[in-house]
Design an enzyme around this catalytic site. Structure first.
Site, PDB file in Angstrom:
ATOM      1  N   ARG A  83      60.916   1.617  -1.822  1.00 22.40           N
ATOM      2  CA  ARG A  83      60.171   2.260  -1.008  1.00 22.40           C
ATOM      3  C   ARG A  83      61.147   3.891  -0.702  1.00 22.40           C
ATOM      4  NH1 ARG A  83      58.576  -2.672   0.206  1.00 22.40           N
ATOM      5  NH2 ARG A  83      60.700  -2.884  -0.408  1.00 22.40           N
ATOM      6  N   THR A  84      62.218   3.539  -0.375  1.00 18.90           N
ATOM      7  CA  THR A  84      62.979   4.818   0.039  1.00 18.90           C
ATOM      8  C   THR A  84      63.255   5.985  -0.991  1.00 18.90           C
ATOM      9  OG1 THR A  84      64.122   3.463   1.850  1.00 18.90           O
ATOM     10  CG2 THR A  84      64.923   5.750   1.366  1.00 18.90           C
ATOM     11  N   ARG A 118      71.966   6.669  -0.617  1.00 19.51           N
ATOM     12  CA  ARG A 118      71.871   5.207  -0.312  1.00 19.51           C
ATOM     13  C   ARG A 118      73.427   4.607  -1.002  1.00 19.51           C
ATOM     14  NH1 ARG A 118      67.249   0.708   0.052  1.00 19.51           N
ATOM     15  NH2 ARG A 118      66.888   2.056   1.696  1.00 19.51           N
TER      16      ARG A 118
END
Ligand code: CP
Length: 310
Positions: free
Chosen positions: A55-56, A105
Site C-alpha cells: 500500500r505505502t 521505509r
C-alpha cells in the site's frame, strides 16, 4: 510545517488540519477524468524501501506521479545494499541524483531521523521498525473525518499488537492532537513498557469498550517481529481480541471498523467483518493516495493547487 515528516508528533494541530484540508481539495481533483496536476513538475521524489510494502510504496508513487514529480523507486533487494552498502552511502548517492524528497521505509526504528541528517531534501517516514508510520495515521484520520466529521471528542479504540505497531503509536499521537480520545486494547504482553506515558487510555476488555467506540481500529498481529510467545495460541488471541460478527453487534450503528492492512483474516478480524459495509479498509487505501499527495505538496512547496490539468 517542518521540513521533514518523521513522527506524527512533528505535526501541530494546525499542520495536521492543513494536510487533511489539502487532501480534501486533492480528493476533489482526483475525481476528475484527468487526475494529474503540474504542481511538482521538475521535482524528484525517491521512494527508498528497505522493507516490504504494498500500500505505502504504491500510493507514494501514485501520489508523486499525480503531482507530476519525477519518481525514482529504490528497493534494497537487488541494490548495492546486498553488497554491504550503508544507509549513509545509499543516501549520499540519492542526494547526488538530486532528490527533493526521500520517502523511506526501514526495519530499524530511527533510520528516517538519521537519513534527515545526511540529505538536503525532505525526508518522509513511510514506516520505521516499531516506531512510527505518520502518513498511515494521516490517512486514517482523513478517512475518519470524511465519515464522521470533526474528530474532537470522538472515541477511537485501537486493538491488538501495539507492542510491534508503528501505526498504533502514530495514530495515538495524531488523534490526540486532533482532539480524539484513544483507548488501546491489548493483552498486557503486547503493550510497550512506557505506554502509560502515551496520551491515551488502556483497557484489557474489548467487549466493555466496543459499545462506547466511534471507531475500532484493528492491528495486525506481527508474527514476523515476534521472537517469543506473546499469547497462548492464535485461537485464544482471536477469542479475546479478535473482531468477529458478535463483537461488531456491540458497536453503535455508525461506528467504523478500520485496519491499516495487511490483515490476518480470521485472526484479528473475521473476513465477513473486513468485507462488511462499516469497514473502511479499501477506502483507507484510496485515501492514502490523496493524503500522501497533500504531504508531498506541502513539504515540497508545490504551486497552483487546483490549477489547470495537464
Ligand atoms: N499499511 C501499510 O503500511 O501497508 P504496507 O505495509 O502494504 O505498505
Amino acid at each position: 510545517m517542518k521540513r521533514h515528516l518523521i513522527s506524527a508528533a512533528d505535526l501541530s494541530r494546525d499542520d495536521a488540519l492543513l494536510i487533511l484540508d489539502t487532501a480534501d481539495e486533492l480528493a476533489k481533483i482526483s475525481e476528475r477524468s484527468i487526475k494529474k496536476l503540474p504542481t511538482l513538475r521538475g521535482r524528484t521524489v525517491v521512494n527508498l524501501f528497505f522493507e516490504d510494502s504494498t500500500r505505502t510504496r504504491i500510493s507514494f508513487e501514485a501520489a508523486a506521479k499525480r503531482l507530476s514529480a519525477d519518481v525514482i523507486n529504490f528497493s534494497a533487494k537487488g541494490s548495492s545494499v546486498s553488497k554491504g552498502e550503508s544507509l549513509k552511502d545509499t543516501a549520499l548517492t540519492l542526494q547526488a541524483m538530486g532528490a527533493d524528497a526521500v520517502v523511506i521505509r526501514h526495519g530499524a526504528s530511527g533510520a528516517p531521523h538519521r537519513l534527515a541528517g545526511w540529505v538536503r531534501g525532505s525526508v518522509v517516514n513511510a514506516g520505521d521498525g516499531t516506531h512510527e508510520h505518520p502518513t498511515q495515521a494521516l490517512l486514517d484520520a482523513f478517512t475518519m473525518r470524511r465519515r464522521l466529521g470533526s474528530l474532537d471528542g470522538r472515541k477511537v479504540t485501537v486493538v491488538g499488537d501495539v507492542l510491534h505497531s508503528r501505526v498504533a503509536r502514530s495514530n495515538v499521537l495524531l488523534l490526540s492532537t486532533l482532539g480524539a480520545e484513544v483507548t488501546l486494547v491489548a493483552p498486557p504482553t503486547l503493550l510497550p513498557v512506557n505506554v502509560d506515558s502515551w496520551p491515551c487510555e488502556i483497557s484489557y476488555d474489548l467487549d466493555a469498550v466496543l459499545p462506547k467506540s466511534d471507531v475500532v481500529m484493528m492491528l495486525r498481529v506481527q508474527r514476523e517481529r515476534m521472537n517469543a510467545a506473546f499469547f497462548p495460541t492464535e485461537r485464544e488471541y482471536s477469542r479475546r481480541y479478535g473482531l468477529d460478527r458478535d463483537r461488531v453487534a456491540k458497536l453503535h450503528d455508525d461506528a467504523l471498523v478500520m485496519h491499516p492492512g495487511p490483515m490476518n483474516r480470521g485472526m484479528e478480524i473475521a473476513a465477513e467483518v473486513a468485507d462488511s459495509p462499516r469497514s473502511t479498509i479499501v477506502e483507507q487505501v484510496a485515501n492514502g493516495v490523496t493524503t500522501r499527495m497533500a504531504v508531498l505538496y506541502l513539504l515540497l512547496g508545490g504551486a497552483n493547487l487546483g490549477g489547470e490539468d495537464q
